[in-house]
Motif scaffolding. Sequence first.
Motif, PDB file in Angstrom:
ATOM      1  N   VAL A  98       0.830  -1.205   0.000  1.00 55.45           N
ATOM      2  CA  VAL A  98       0.000   0.000   0.000  1.00 55.45           C
ATOM      3  C   VAL A  98       0.865   1.256   0.000  1.00 55.45           C
ATOM      4  N   ARG A  99       2.022   1.184   0.675  1.00 57.39           N
ATOM      5  CA  ARG A  99       2.891   2.356   0.856  1.00 57.39           C
ATOM      6  C   ARG A  99       4.058   2.404  -0.133  1.00 57.39           C
ATOM      7  N   ASP A 100       4.125   1.502  -1.080  1.00 54.54           N
ATOM      8  CA  ASP A 100       5.303   1.361  -1.940  1.00 54.54           C
ATOM      9  C   ASP A 100       5.344   2.415  -3.032  1.00 54.54           C
ATOM     10  N   ARG A 101       5.510   3.660  -2.642  1.00 50.21           N
ATOM     11  CA  ARG A 101       5.545   4.754  -3.622  1.00 50.21           C
ATOM     12  C   ARG A 101       6.788   4.685  -4.502  1.00 50.21           C
ATOM     13  N   GLY A 102       7.860   4.086  -3.979  1.00 47.50           N
ATOM     14  CA  GLY A 102       9.077   3.963  -4.770  1.00 47.50           C
ATOM     15  C   GLY A 102       9.081   2.767  -5.694  1.00 47.50           C
ATOM     16  N   GLN A 103       7.994   2.012  -5.703  1.00 42.52           N
ATOM     17  CA  GLN A 103       7.832   0.831  -6.569  1.00 42.52           C
ATOM     18  C   GLN A 103       9.016  -0.118  -6.435  1.00 42.52           C
ATOM     19  N   ARG A 104       9.332  -0.428  -5.204  1.00 44.03           N
ATOM     20  CA  ARG A 104      10.406  -1.380  -4.914  1.00 44.03           C
ATOM     21  C   ARG A 104       9.946  -2.828  -5.040  1.00 44.03           C
ATOM     22  N   ILE A 105       8.656  -3.066  -4.832  1.00 44.69           N
ATOM     23  CA  ILE A 105       8.122  -4.431  -4.798  1.00 44.69           C
ATOM     24  C   ILE A 105       7.686  -4.852  -6.194  1.00 44.69           C
ATOM     25  N   GLY A 106       8.219  -5.987  -6.642  1.00 49.00           N
ATOM     26  CA  GLY A 106       7.866  -6.497  -7.961  1.00 49.00           C
ATOM     27  C   GLY A 106       6.792  -7.561  -7.934  1.00 49.00           C
ATOM     28  N   ARG A 107       6.774  -8.384  -6.897  1.00 48.64           N
ATOM     29  CA  ARG A 107       5.791  -9.445  -6.718  1.00 48.64           C
ATOM     30  C   ARG A 107       5.462  -9.551  -5.236  1.00 48.64           C
ATOM     31  N   LEU A 108       4.257 -10.024  -4.961  1.00 48.69           N
ATOM     32  CA  LEU A 108       3.775 -10.125  -3.591  1.00 48.69           C
ATOM     33  C   LEU A 108       3.155 -11.504  -3.392  1.00 48.69           C
ATOM     34  N   VAL A 109       3.587 -12.210  -2.345  1.00 47.88           N
ATOM     35  CA  VAL A 109       2.980 -13.490  -1.983  1.00 47.88           C
ATOM     36  C   VAL A 109       2.508 -13.395  -0.538  1.00 47.88           C
ATOM     37  N   LEU A 110       1.214 -13.566  -0.336  1.00 52.11           N
ATOM     38  CA  LEU A 110       0.623 -13.542   0.996  1.00 52.11           C
ATOM     39  C   LEU A 110       0.124 -14.943   1.324  1.00 52.11           C
ATOM     40  N   MET A 111       0.568 -15.476   2.433  1.00 51.70           N
ATOM     41  CA  MET A 111       0.244 -16.855   2.787  1.00 51.70           C
ATOM     42  C   MET A 111      -0.477 -16.897   4.136  1.00 51.70           C
ATOM     43  N   GLY A 112      -1.750 -17.291   4.116  1.00 57.01           N
ATOM     44  CA  GLY A 112      -2.520 -17.307   5.350  1.00 57.01           C
ATOM     45  C   GLY A 112      -2.484 -15.968   6.061  1.00 57.01           C
ATOM     46  N   ALA A 113      -2.512 -14.894   5.281  1.00 60.49           N
ATOM     47  CA  ALA A 113      -2.265 -13.552   5.831  1.00 60.49           C
ATOM     48  C   ALA A 113      -3.467 -13.022   6.607  1.00 60.49           C
ATOM     49  N   ILE A 114      -3.155 -12.315   7.683  1.00 60.85           N
ATOM     50  CA  ILE A 114      -4.173 -11.560   8.390  1.00 60.85           C
ATOM     51  C   ILE A 114      -4.024 -10.094   7.975  1.00 60.85           C
ATOM     52  N   GLY A 115      -4.847  -9.230   8.549  1.00 58.38           N
ATOM     53  CA  GLY A 115      -4.707  -7.799   8.267  1.00 58.38           C
ATOM     54  C   GLY A 115      -6.018  -7.080   8.115  1.00 58.38           C
ATOM     55  N   PRO A 116      -6.757  -7.310   7.015  1.00 55.67           N
ATOM     56  CA  PRO A 116      -7.982  -6.544   6.826  1.00 55.67           C
ATOM     57  C   PRO A 116      -9.113  -7.016   7.733  1.00 55.67           C
ATOM     58  N   GLU A 117     -10.019  -6.118   8.002  1.00 50.87           N
ATOM     59  CA  GLU A 117     -11.265  -6.483   8.672  1.00 50.87           C
ATOM     60  C   GLU A 117     -12.242  -6.941   7.604  1.00 50.87           C
ATOM     61  N   ILE A 118     -12.697  -8.193   7.708  1.00 46.05           N
ATOM     62  CA  ILE A 118     -13.632  -8.752   6.736  1.00 46.05           C
ATOM     63  C   ILE A 118     -14.876  -9.201   7.490  1.00 46.05           C
ATOM     64  N   PRO A 119     -16.004  -8.598   7.216  1.00 46.89           N
ATOM     65  CA  PRO A 119     -17.226  -8.909   7.966  1.00 46.89           C
ATOM     66  C   PRO A 119     -17.523 -10.411   7.984  1.00 46.89           C
ATOM     67  N   GLY A 120     -17.871 -10.899   9.155  1.00 46.19           N
ATOM     68  CA  GLY A 120     -18.216 -12.313   9.304  1.00 46.19           C
ATOM     69  C   GLY A 120     -17.042 -13.218   9.564  1.00 46.19           C
ATOM     70  N   HIS A 121     -15.836 -12.650   9.609  1.00 50.13           N
ATOM     71  CA  HIS A 121     -14.637 -13.466   9.813  1.00 50.13           C
ATOM     72  C   HIS A 121     -13.800 -12.878  10.953  1.00 50.13           C
ATOM     73  N   THR A 122     -13.304 -13.751  11.817  1.00 47.62           N
ATOM     74  CA  THR A 122     -12.408 -13.330  12.888  1.00 47.62           C
ATOM     75  C   THR A 122     -11.100 -14.085  12.783  1.00 47.62           C
ATOM     76  N   VAL A 123     -10.062 -13.500  13.346  1.00 45.68           N
ATOM     77  CA  VAL A 123      -8.758 -14.154  13.416  1.00 45.68           C
ATOM     78  C   VAL A 123      -8.732 -14.993  14.689  1.00 45.68           C
ATOM     79  N   ARG A 124      -8.536 -16.285  14.544  1.00 43.04           N
ATOM     80  CA  ARG A 124      -8.508 -17.196  15.683  1.00 43.04           C
ATOM     81  C   ARG A 124      -7.051 -17.521  15.993  1.00 43.04           C
ATOM     82  N   VAL A 125      -6.483 -16.764  16.899  1.00 42.45           N
ATOM     83  CA  VAL A 125      -5.057 -16.877  17.186  1.00 42.45           C
ATOM     84  C   VAL A 125      -4.791 -18.107  18.060  1.00 42.45           C
ATOM     85  N   PRO A 126      -3.880 -19.009  17.653  1.00 43.47           N
ATOM     86  CA  PRO A 126      -3.527 -20.128  18.509  1.00 43.47           C
ATOM     87  C   PRO A 126      -3.002 -19.635  19.846  1.00 43.47           C
TER      88      PRO A 126
END
Length: 228
Positions: A98-126
């Motif tokens: 979101v903040r990559d104004r310098g366009q340093r990132i070429g590819r992005l891989v998110l694996m089981g990522a948390i972060g956004p608030e999505i209605p109806g879903h909660t993060v169940r932390v072990p």
Amino acid sequence: MSELELTLTEAGAGQPVLVLHGGAGPGSVANLVEHFAADSHVLAPTHPGWEDTPRPEWFTGVDSLAVTYLDLLEDRDLSEVLVIGSSFGGWVAAEMAVRDRGQRIGRLVLMGAIGPEIPGHTVRVPGGGGGGGAPQGRGPSPAALATMRAYAGTSMNDPKLLRRLARVRTPALLVWGEQDQVVSPEFGRAYAAALPNSRFEVIAGAGHIPTREAPEAALAVIDGFLGR
């Protein structure tokens, strides 16, 4: 960067790869570091506060980590960087994009990522919090959970992130374990739908960290996305 002592593991040579661990710590992404070090220059920071690394009291919020790692890429003058984030590390990676104004990132891989608030879903932390513990073992230690809350708060999400992702044009792959009990595949699909240039893949039989629980299948999906 000069005010923060950053613990950084580096391995291999070639195109830069930044690997960001989740709550379970650096060991949970060790095989990712090894995999990419065969033909890439891997940078794998330990988030301040994990593994007894120092975290200044002022260093809080996921945005602090995102800006720190973008500064790292800028200080090293790295471009076309592959950023891979697992779980909490995926949240950091998304905030970087979101903040990559310098366009340093070429590819992005998110694996089981948390972060956004999505209605109806909660993060169940072990180990507790976020709507109940997830019985998947090998999760964050109590100390790691306390550190993660210093960054993520008790809600473990950012209600503004999902909308901000609409501006991210970086090619992204979202990899989810079919049996992820921390954030469900439905959460992952909604996450992917918010990114304009993304793919979503489910790894059969895997839980929250597919590269640890089904490494051959998960790494094959990631390599396919990258054309490796």
